[in-house]
Write an enzyme that holds these catalytic residues in place. Structure first.
Site, PDB file in Angstrom:
ATOM      1  N   GLU A 149       0.838  -1.205   0.000  1.00 43.87           N
ATOM      2  CA  GLU A 149       0.000   0.000   0.000  1.00 43.87           C
ATOM      3  C   GLU A 149       0.874   1.256   0.000  1.00 43.87           C
ATOM      4  OE1 GLU A 149      -1.157   1.954   3.404  1.00 43.87           O
ATOM      5  OE2 GLU A 149      -0.919   0.239   4.753  1.00 43.87           O
ATOM      6  N   LYS A 197      -5.376  10.914   0.688  1.00 40.38           N
ATOM      7  CA  LYS A 197      -5.398   9.578   1.286  1.00 40.38           C
ATOM      8  C   LYS A 197      -6.651   8.922   0.713  1.00 40.38           C
ATOM      9  CE  LYS A 197      -6.538   7.348   5.675  1.00 40.38           C
ATOM     10  NZ  LYS A 197      -6.813   7.542   7.108  1.00 40.38           N
ATOM     11  N   ASP A 202     -16.907   5.331  13.736  1.00 43.03           N
ATOM     12  CA  ASP A 202     -15.754   5.260  12.835  1.00 43.03           C
ATOM     13  C   ASP A 202     -15.253   3.819  12.712  1.00 43.03           C
ATOM     14  OD1 ASP A 202     -13.495   5.626  11.323  1.00 43.03           O
ATOM     15  OD2 ASP A 202     -12.645   7.225  12.563  1.00 43.03           O
ATOM     16  N   SER A 236     -13.151   1.502   9.868  1.00 39.51           N
ATOM     17  CA  SER A 236     -12.383   1.633   8.632  1.00 39.51           C
ATOM     18  C   SER A 236     -12.997   0.840   7.477  1.00 39.51           C
ATOM     19  CB  SER A 236     -10.956   1.134   8.862  1.00 39.51           C
ATOM     20  OG  SER A 236     -10.241   1.153   7.648  1.00 39.51           O
ATOM     21  N   ALA A 237     -12.950   1.440   6.302  1.00 38.65           N
ATOM     22  CA  ALA A 237     -13.392   0.746   5.082  1.00 38.65           C
ATOM     23  C   ALA A 237     -12.471  -0.435   4.756  1.00 38.65           C
ATOM     24  CB  ALA A 237     -13.438   1.719   3.914  1.00 38.65           C
ATOM     25  N   ASP A 238     -11.341  -0.538   5.452  1.00 41.59           N
ATOM     26  CA  ASP A 238     -10.482  -1.729   5.278  1.00 41.59           C
ATOM     27  C   ASP A 238     -11.289  -2.995   5.590  1.00 41.59           C
ATOM     28  OD1 ASP A 238      -8.476   0.091   4.840  1.00 41.59           O
ATOM     29  OD2 ASP A 238      -7.260  -0.472   6.580  1.00 41.59           O
ATOM     30  N   LYS A 278      -3.953  -1.827  13.988  1.00 42.26           N
ATOM     31  CA  LYS A 278      -3.226  -0.865  14.804  1.00 42.26           C
ATOM     32  C   LYS A 278      -3.814  -0.825  16.203  1.00 42.26           C
ATOM     33  CE  LYS A 278      -4.083   1.528  11.417  1.00 42.26           C
ATOM     34  NZ  LYS A 278      -4.591   2.678  10.674  1.00 42.26           N
TER      35      LYS A 278
HETATM   36  N1  PSU Z   1      -0.830   1.399   9.557  1.00 41.76           N
HETATM   37  C1  PSU Z   1       0.261   2.195   9.716  1.00 41.76           C
HETATM   38  N2  PSU Z   1       0.298   3.368   9.065  1.00 41.76           N
HETATM   39  C2  PSU Z   1      -0.713   3.755   8.239  1.00 41.76           C
HETATM   40  C3  PSU Z   1      -1.846   2.906   8.041  1.00 41.76           C
HETATM   41  C4  PSU Z   1      -1.849   1.740   8.734  1.00 41.76           C
HETATM   42  O1  PSU Z   1       1.189   1.872  10.452  1.00 41.76           O
HETATM   43  O2  PSU Z   1      -0.611   4.817   7.650  1.00 41.76           O
HETATM   44  C5  PSU Z   1      -2.938   3.308   7.083  1.00 41.76           C
HETATM   45  C6  PSU Z   1      -3.325   2.115   6.182  1.00 41.76           C
HETATM   46  O3  PSU Z   1      -3.233   2.559   4.855  1.00 41.76           O
HETATM   47  C7  PSU Z   1      -4.747   1.806   6.547  1.00 41.76           C
HETATM   48  C8  PSU Z   1      -5.241   3.187   6.923  1.00 41.76           C
HETATM   49  O4  PSU Z   1      -5.472   1.226   5.495  1.00 41.76           O
HETATM   50  O5  PSU Z   1      -4.176   3.710   7.684  1.00 41.76           O
HETATM   51  C9  PSU Z   1      -6.556   3.126   7.660  1.00 41.76           C
HETATM   52  O6  PSU Z   1      -7.104   4.398   7.720  1.00 41.76           O
HETATM   53  P1  PSU Z   1      -8.610   4.580   8.252  1.00 41.76           P
HETATM   54  O7  PSU Z   1      -8.577   4.203   9.695  1.00 41.76           O
HETATM   55  O8  PSU Z   1      -8.900   6.039   8.032  1.00 41.76           O
HETATM   56  O9  PSU Z   1      -9.486   3.708   7.414  1.00 41.76           O
HETATM   57 MN    MN Z   2     -12.290   6.022   9.543  1.00 37.32          MN
END
Ligand code: PSU
Ligand code: MN
Length: 302
Positions: free
Chosen positions: A23, A85, A137, A139-141, A158
């Site tokens: 990514e 992003k 909140d 994540s869309a992941d 994380k």
């Molecule tokens: N883990 C890290 N650094 C990051 C991310 C994850 O150590 O920058 C990023 C990844 O790209 C993950 C994103 O998909 O954060 C998730 O963001 P959000 O919670 O806004 O969906």
């Molecule tokens: Mn989010």
């Protein structure tokens, strides 16, 4: 729509050889320069060392790029405030408006699957955030893991997230969560979270076999291989927890929410620990890249 697959990646894919997607949000929004460039290069090198082909995925001026040359990595890593992003929902906008974007785990999965890549390495996936009852909140992941058939190698989610709720959501979505050499869901900077996972493999061959049966089932969702950070590099979970809690409170105080929440917390934790998280964070990304490459090599032999 333009999708540009690097010739080296295309060639490996054509002969069903091992390719590992990477990514780019961690380059554009996860690490400061120049650590971000170093980690992008080191991940690619770790994949090559295991005999696989790396494919860093990003959007450059509206083109979906699968595989970047070194100048591409460099361009993404330099601090610029016009870089998006991009998660799944940002893809149409980024393409139409010819934007440059780092892709999150979710968006990277979408593009990798379009290119026919099966395996992807990252640091930690996004998940259910702490305080979800107020912020909603998530994540869309997780959404993408539910509907895109790719094996994602990570160190869990994380630890700034709500790990129990993230793990429960993965179960609801039917995403296999498999420990690599562990019976616990790893907590990113730390090896343990206290959360048991009931599937475990100990070799790349065993991991490849699970991926194979996932495909044989015609499964249309993702699966997660969770690789804990090495003992020597891991940080104590209780100390990290203190900083994370303070970061979550600070984010709420400053009204930080939505897509800026994760980058804010990552930066907060780096500052609060005097940069001590940078090395372990880099180490886990490198290790996950290497493991994904080993699984990809084993998979290409099945
Ligand atoms: N883990 C890290 N650094 C990051 C991310 C994850 O150590 O920058 C990023 C990844 O790209 C993950 C994103 O998909 O954060 C998730 O963001 P959000 O919670 O806004 O969906
Ligand atoms: Mn989010």
């Amino acid at each position: 729509m333009d999708i540009k697959i690097l010739p080296e990646v295309e060639k490996t894919l054509q002969k069903q050889g091992p390719v590992v997607a990477l990514e780019s949000t961690l380059i554009t929004h996860g690490f400061p320069y120049p650590e971000n460039l170093a980690i992008a290069r080191e991940s690619e090198a770790a994949i090559r060392k295991e005999g696989a082909t790396p494919a860093t995925i990003a959007i450059i001026n509206g083109t979906l790029c699968v595989g970047l040359l070194d100048e591409g990595l460099e361009a993404l890593s330099k601090p610029r405030n016009d870089i998006l992003k991009a998660t799944t929902r940002d893809l149409p906008l980024a393409i139409a408006q010819k934007r440059t974007a780092g892709t999150t785990v979710a968006a990277t999965m979408v593009i990798a699957a379009m290119a026919g890549i099966k395996i992807f390495a990252t640091g930690g996936i996004g998940g259910v955030h702490r305080g979800v009852a107020e912020t909603w909140d998530i994540s869309a992941d997780l959404t993408e893991l539910a509907r895109t058939p790719l094996a994602v190698v990570c160190s869990g989610a994380k630890s700034l997230l709500d790990l129990p709720k993230t793990l429960e959501t993965l179960e609801t979505l039917g995403v296999p969560v498999i420990g690599y050499g562990t019976d616990e869901f790893p907590a990113f900077y730390s090896r343990t979270s206290g959360l048991k996972i009931d599937a475990r493999v100990n070799t790349p061959e065993e991991a490849a076999a699970i991926l194979k049966s996932h495909q044989a089932l015609g499964a249309q969702n993702g699966l997660l291989f969770c690789n804990p950070l090495s003992e020597a590099e891991a940080l104590p979970a209780d100390e990290m927890e203190k900083h994370i809690r303070a970061g979550v409170i600070e984010a709420a105080k400053q009204g930080i929410s939505g897509k800026t929440a994760t980058p804010f917390l990552l930066k907060y934790i780096v500052a609060a620990t005097g940069g001590r998280t940078i090395q372990p964070n880099k180490a886990l990304i490198r290790a996950n890249a290497a493991l994904a490459a080993k699984i990809a090599v084993a998979f290409s032999k099945t």
